[in-house]
Scaffold this active site. Structure first.
Site, PDB file in Angstrom:
ATOM      1  N   PHE A 295     -17.801 -13.024  46.204  1.00  0.00           N
ATOM      2  CA  PHE A 295     -16.859 -13.583  46.327  1.00  0.00           C
ATOM      3  C   PHE A 295     -16.383 -14.222  45.632  1.00  0.00           C
ATOM      4  O   PHE A 295     -16.234 -14.757  44.424  1.00  0.00           O
ATOM      5  CB  PHE A 295     -17.746 -14.981  46.678  1.00  0.00           C
ATOM      6  CG  PHE A 295     -17.729 -15.912  47.625  1.00  0.00           C
ATOM      7  CD1 PHE A 295     -17.232 -16.153  48.712  1.00  0.00           C
ATOM      8  CD2 PHE A 295     -17.459 -17.349  46.593  1.00  0.00           C
ATOM      9  CE1 PHE A 295     -16.650 -17.353  49.130  1.00  0.00           C
ATOM     10  CE2 PHE A 295     -17.389 -18.063  47.393  1.00  0.00           C
ATOM     11  CZ  PHE A 295     -17.192 -18.605  48.717  1.00  0.00           C
TER      12      PHE A 295
ATOM     13  N   THR B 100     -13.059 -18.480  43.012  1.00  0.00           N
ATOM     14  CA  THR B 100     -12.292 -19.464  42.154  1.00  0.00           C
ATOM     15  C   THR B 100     -10.949 -18.651  41.465  1.00  0.00           C
ATOM     16  O   THR B 100     -11.186 -17.142  41.348  1.00  0.00           O
ATOM     17  CB  THR B 100     -13.586 -19.281  40.846  1.00  0.00           C
ATOM     18  OG1 THR B 100     -14.987 -19.838  41.722  1.00  0.00           O
ATOM     19  CG2 THR B 100     -13.031 -20.225  39.753  1.00  0.00           C
TER      20      THR B 100
ATOM     21  N   GLY C  98     -10.632 -24.159  40.407  1.00  0.00           N
ATOM     22  CA  GLY C  98     -11.986 -24.346  39.756  1.00  0.00           C
ATOM     23  C   GLY C  98     -12.742 -24.895  40.984  1.00  0.00           C
ATOM     24  O   GLY C  98     -13.259 -24.920  42.404  1.00  0.00           O
TER      25      GLY C  98
ATOM     26  N   THR D 244     -19.135 -12.966  40.056  1.00  0.00           N
ATOM     27  CA  THR D 244     -19.708 -12.579  39.820  1.00  0.00           C
ATOM     28  C   THR D 244     -20.041 -11.193  40.440  1.00  0.00           C
ATOM     29  O   THR D 244     -19.862 -11.277  41.415  1.00  0.00           O
ATOM     30  CB  THR D 244     -21.343 -13.708  40.371  1.00  0.00           C
ATOM     31  OG1 THR D 244     -21.041 -15.009  39.610  1.00  0.00           O
ATOM     32  CG2 THR D 244     -22.401 -13.216  39.474  1.00  0.00           C
TER      33      THR D 244
ATOM     34  N   GLN E 177     -38.731 -28.824  23.868  1.00  0.00           N
ATOM     35  CA  GLN E 177     -39.219 -30.293  23.230  1.00  0.00           C
ATOM     36  C   GLN E 177     -40.311 -29.605  22.981  1.00  0.00           C
ATOM     37  O   GLN E 177     -41.366 -30.096  21.862  1.00  0.00           O
ATOM     38  CB  GLN E 177     -39.042 -31.260  23.468  1.00  0.00           C
ATOM     39  CG  GLN E 177     -39.018 -32.881  22.972  1.00  0.00           C
ATOM     40  CD  GLN E 177     -37.816 -32.762  22.191  1.00  0.00           C
ATOM     41  OE1 GLN E 177     -37.315 -31.718  22.429  1.00  0.00           O
ATOM     42  NE2 GLN E 177     -38.602 -33.609  21.090  1.00  0.00           N
TER      43      GLN E 177
ATOM     44  N   GLU F  67     -21.181 -22.263  42.038  1.00  0.00           N
ATOM     45  CA  GLU F  67     -21.562 -22.570  43.595  1.00  0.00           C
ATOM     46  C   GLU F  67     -21.293 -24.151  43.911  1.00  0.00           C
ATOM     47  O   GLU F  67     -21.452 -24.910  44.760  1.00  0.00           O
ATOM     48  CB  GLU F  67     -22.773 -22.378  43.887  1.00  0.00           C
ATOM     49  CG  GLU F  67     -22.750 -20.369  44.188  1.00  0.00           C
ATOM     50  CD  GLU F  67     -23.462 -19.778  45.095  1.00  0.00           C
ATOM     51  OE1 GLU F  67     -23.643 -20.679  45.721  1.00  0.00           O
ATOM     52  OE2 GLU F  67     -23.940 -18.932  44.671  1.00  0.00           O
TER      53      GLU F  67
ATOM     54  N   SER G  63     -21.691 -29.909  39.835  1.00  0.00           N
ATOM     55  CA  SER G  63     -22.679 -31.580  39.933  1.00  0.00           C
ATOM     56  C   SER G  63     -21.955 -32.473  40.429  1.00  0.00           C
ATOM     57  O   SER G  63     -22.532 -33.166  41.664  1.00  0.00           O
ATOM     58  CB  SER G  63     -23.872 -31.841  38.730  1.00  0.00           C
ATOM     59  OG  SER G  63     -24.296 -30.805  38.365  1.00  0.00           O
TER      60      SER G  63
HETATM   61  N1  CAA Z   1     -18.285 -26.725  56.090  1.00  0.00           N
HETATM   62  C1  CAA Z   1     -17.563 -26.223  56.917  1.00  0.00           C
HETATM   63  N2  CAA Z   1     -16.546 -27.125  56.974  1.00  0.00           N
HETATM   64  C2  CAA Z   1     -15.812 -27.268  56.040  1.00  0.00           C
HETATM   65  C3  CAA Z   1     -16.872 -27.609  54.966  1.00  0.00           C
HETATM   66  C4  CAA Z   1     -18.106 -27.228  54.831  1.00  0.00           C
HETATM   67  N3  CAA Z   1     -19.197 -27.616  54.299  1.00  0.00           N
HETATM   68  N4  CAA Z   1     -16.510 -28.343  53.987  1.00  0.00           N
HETATM   69  C5  CAA Z   1     -15.090 -28.693  53.979  1.00  0.00           C
HETATM   70  N5  CAA Z   1     -14.615 -28.414  55.685  1.00  0.00           N
HETATM   71  C6  CAA Z   1     -13.138 -28.194  56.015  1.00  0.00           C
HETATM   72  C7  CAA Z   1     -12.809 -29.374  56.617  1.00  0.00           C
HETATM   73  O1  CAA Z   1     -13.771 -30.537  57.205  1.00  0.00           O
HETATM   74  C8  CAA Z   1     -11.375 -29.972  56.185  1.00  0.00           C
HETATM   75  O2  CAA Z   1     -11.207 -29.186  57.693  1.00  0.00           O
HETATM   76  P1  CAA Z   1     -10.371 -30.117  58.800  1.00  0.00           P
HETATM   77  O3  CAA Z   1      -9.482 -30.562  58.083  1.00  0.00           O
HETATM   78  O4  CAA Z   1     -10.136 -29.659  60.101  1.00  0.00           O
HETATM   79  O5  CAA Z   1     -11.578 -31.232  58.565  1.00  0.00           O
HETATM   80  C9  CAA Z   1     -11.360 -28.623  54.968  1.00  0.00           C
HETATM   81  O6  CAA Z   1     -12.855 -28.221  55.312  1.00  0.00           O
HETATM   82  C10 CAA Z   1     -10.555 -28.976  53.879  1.00  0.00           C
HETATM   83  O7  CAA Z   1     -11.983 -29.280  53.997  1.00  0.00           O
HETATM   84  P2  CAA Z   1     -11.967 -31.215  52.423  1.00  0.00           P
HETATM   85  O8  CAA Z   1     -10.627 -31.811  53.195  1.00  0.00           O
HETATM   86  O9  CAA Z   1     -13.412 -31.654  52.392  1.00  0.00           O
HETATM   87  O10 CAA Z   1     -11.285 -30.162  50.956  1.00  0.00           O
HETATM   88  P3  CAA Z   1     -10.685 -31.264  49.603  1.00  0.00           P
HETATM   89  O11 CAA Z   1     -10.151 -29.816  49.364  1.00  0.00           O
HETATM   90  O12 CAA Z   1     -10.731 -31.818  49.814  1.00  0.00           O
HETATM   91  O13 CAA Z   1     -12.088 -29.926  48.468  1.00  0.00           O
HETATM   92  C11 CAA Z   1     -14.435 -29.798  48.143  1.00  0.00           C
HETATM   93  C12 CAA Z   1     -13.775 -30.343  48.638  1.00  0.00           C
HETATM   94  C13 CAA Z   1     -16.159 -30.174  48.303  1.00  0.00           C
HETATM   95  C14 CAA Z   1     -14.180 -30.526  46.865  1.00  0.00           C
HETATM   96  C15 CAA Z   1     -14.630 -28.140  47.485  1.00  0.00           C
HETATM   97  O14 CAA Z   1     -13.190 -27.544  47.544  1.00  0.00           O
HETATM   98  C16 CAA Z   1     -15.520 -27.498  46.629  1.00  0.00           C
HETATM   99  O15 CAA Z   1     -16.320 -27.829  47.515  1.00  0.00           O
HETATM  100  N6  CAA Z   1     -15.416 -27.834  45.739  1.00  0.00           N
HETATM  101  C17 CAA Z   1     -15.594 -26.730  45.146  1.00  0.00           C
HETATM  102  C18 CAA Z   1     -15.280 -24.414  44.771  1.00  0.00           C
HETATM  103  C19 CAA Z   1     -16.867 -24.452  44.178  1.00  0.00           C
HETATM  104  O16 CAA Z   1     -18.110 -24.616  44.295  1.00  0.00           O
HETATM  105  N7  CAA Z   1     -16.391 -22.919  43.925  1.00  0.00           N
HETATM  106  C20 CAA Z   1     -17.576 -22.784  43.603  1.00  0.00           C
HETATM  107  C21 CAA Z   1     -17.201 -20.946  43.478  1.00  0.00           C
HETATM  108  S1  CAA Z   1     -17.972 -19.822  44.365  1.00  0.00           S
HETATM  109  C22 CAA Z   1     -19.183 -19.352  42.451  1.00  0.00           C
HETATM  110  O17 CAA Z   1     -18.718 -20.023  42.241  1.00  0.00           O
HETATM  111  C23 CAA Z   1     -19.593 -18.075  42.836  1.00  0.00           C
HETATM  112  C24 CAA Z   1     -20.012 -17.372  41.441  1.00  0.00           C
HETATM  113  O18 CAA Z   1     -19.434 -16.133  41.914  1.00  0.00           O
HETATM  114  C25 CAA Z   1     -20.898 -17.696  40.752  1.00  0.00           C
END
Ligand code: CAA
Length: 386
Positions: A122, A125, A130, A157, A336, A363, A366
């Site tokens: 996937f 990032t 990030g 990953t 501990q 993912e 926190s």
């Molecule tokens: N399901 C469906 N749609 C969703 C959603 C969800 N859970 N969350 C948001 N959306 C939609 C929203 O409804 C919005 O759409 P509309 O404008 O049509 O309503 C759109 O997506 C944008 O949403 P936001 O305005 O909330 O977006 P944002 O830019 O403010 O960001 C955030 C939201 C929650 C901070 C998001 O950026 C986020 O989750 N960031 C963290 C990223 C993350 O988890 N990265 C991990 C990478 S993967 C990984 O770690 C894998 C690996 O290889 C180990």
């Protein structure tokens, strides 16, 4: 539809046996060599672990979320690197296809993902995107029946073993945020795809994360998953599910660490009696158990509600926040309780302590889970649904 109870129990017992007999004995070796032996990977394939969350019609086990979490709880009871081998195929690498793929896309890739012959990663990032995933810069420009992809992804990953990537890229340069993003399947052997060397990490040796670069990579337009401009929603839906799975893996690790700390505390004597008889040690054991049990209950409740079709965004983030933070506290208490031995490599506790630190980062950190929870609360309040 709920999974048959007897088949579910047999599967869980099979995975528990595999973890106990095959994985736990070589945890130190995997930590030292940074590699999960091929024989273990083959056994995971035979157990069907790569296809846990792929529908049966495409060769997977088609588990519901509750059963997948029960299996992930078992897999969590050993070094996280073992789960990681199949982790991206079970979760974030396959689920965009499962949830949003066309029949043709599913037929082309899901059977290989389910068998473990194809490894799926996937790629969300980026070096500068990030937590702010919507700020990604990788671009995909339409050219006839193709898109041309350029950009870099970071900390991906299983990238070094991947045959396919779910890549989130910007298809509309005029939409700077989440709206201009689309999701694509990109095959590893497409000209212009290159993968960097695995990063050197604090823990989880045996699981690898690398940069992936796309240099004017041409992919068929038919590789887009979902609609143009909906890639961010695809990614977030995939993460809603992934966050429950990670919560289960973290809670499996908590349960393992509780077992280790209780066994050690009952054997180790100080002040003339086993340290488990001292109330301050009992406090650490009891707090750990209460937290792990609460996390298990949250995971199974959220998973059941997802199986019933409920939107679980707030539940998945609440569960990941609690379960992974709790796991960090449990690992700290395990060190501990072991005292000096907890800091010595031979006992393996310090390795777990380092390994589980990642659960609170990937993912979604926190702090990102807190943001998601707070936003969902405010959304519900506005709709008078609190
Ligand atoms: N399901 C469906 N749609 C969703 C959603 C969800 N859970 N969350 C948001 N959306 C939609 C929203 O409804 C919005 O759409 P509309 O404008 O049509 O309503 C759109 O997506 C944008 O949403 P936001 O305005 O909330 O977006 P944002 O830019 O403010 O960001 C955030 C939201 C929650 C901070 C998001 O950026 C986020 O989750 N960031 C963290 C990223 C993350 O988890 N990265 C991990 C990478 S993967 C990984 O770690 C894998 C690996 O290889 C180990």
């Amino acid at each position: 539809m709920a999974f048959d109870a007897e088949i579910r129990q047999a599967l869980i017992e099979q995975v528990r046996r595999f973890v106990t007999e095959k994985c736990i004995p070589i945890e130190a070796q995997v930590g030292e060599t940074d590699e999960v032996p091929q024989a273990i990977v083959d056994e995971m394939k035979n157990l069907g672990l790569f296809g846990l969350a792929v529908p049966e019609e495409y060769g997977g086990l088609g588990l519901d979320m509750e059963t997948e979490c029960l299996v992930a709880l078992e897999l969590g009871r050993t070094s996280p690197a073992f789960r990681s081998v199949a982790g991206t195929n079970i979760g974030i690498g396959s689920q965009a296809l499962v949830l949003f793929g066309t029949d043709e896309q599913k037929e082309k890739w899901l059977p290989g993902i389910a068998s473990g012959d194809l490894i799926a990663s996937f790629a969300l990032t980026e070096p500068e995107a990030g937590s702010d995933a919507g700020g990604l810069k990788t671009k995909a420009v339409r050219d006839g029946d193709e898109y041309v992809l350029s950009g870099s992804k970071r900390y991906i990953t299983n990238a070094n073993k991947a045959n396919l990537f779910t890549v989130m890229a910007r298809t509309n340069p005029d939409e700077p945020g989440a709206k201009g993003v689309s999701a694509f399947i990109v095959e590893r052997d497409a000209p212009g795809v290159s993968v960097g060397a695995p990063e050197s990490k604090m823990g989880q040796q045996g699981a690898h994360a690398c940069d992936v670069n796309f240099d004017e990579v041409r992919i068929p337009a038919s590789n887009m998953i979902g609609k143009e401009g909906e890639g961010f929603k695809v990614a977030m839906s995939v993460l809603d599910k992934g966050r429950l799975h990670i919560s289960a893996v973290a809670t499996g690790a908590s349960e393992r660490l509780i077992k280790e700390m209780v066994n050690y505390a009952m054997e180790r004597e100080q002040f003339g009696k086993p340290i488990a008889q001292h109330q301050l040690i009992q406090g650490m054991m009891a707090d750990s158990q209460a937290e792990a049990y609460a996390a298990r209950c949250m995971i199974l409740d959220a998973a059941r509600r997802r199986d019933e079709g409920e939107n679980v965004t707030i539940l998945a983030s609440s569960t990941k926040l609690f379960a992974t933070e709790a796991c960090g506290r449990v690992a700290d208490r395990a060190v501990q309780v072991f005292g000096g031995a907890g800091y010595i490599t031979d006992y393996g506790i310090e390795r777990f302590y380092r390994d589980v630190r990642l659960f609170r980062l990937y993912e979604g950190t926190s702090q990102i889970q807190q943001i998601v929870i707070a936003r969902e609360l405010m959304k519900a309040a506005k709709a008078d649904q609190l």
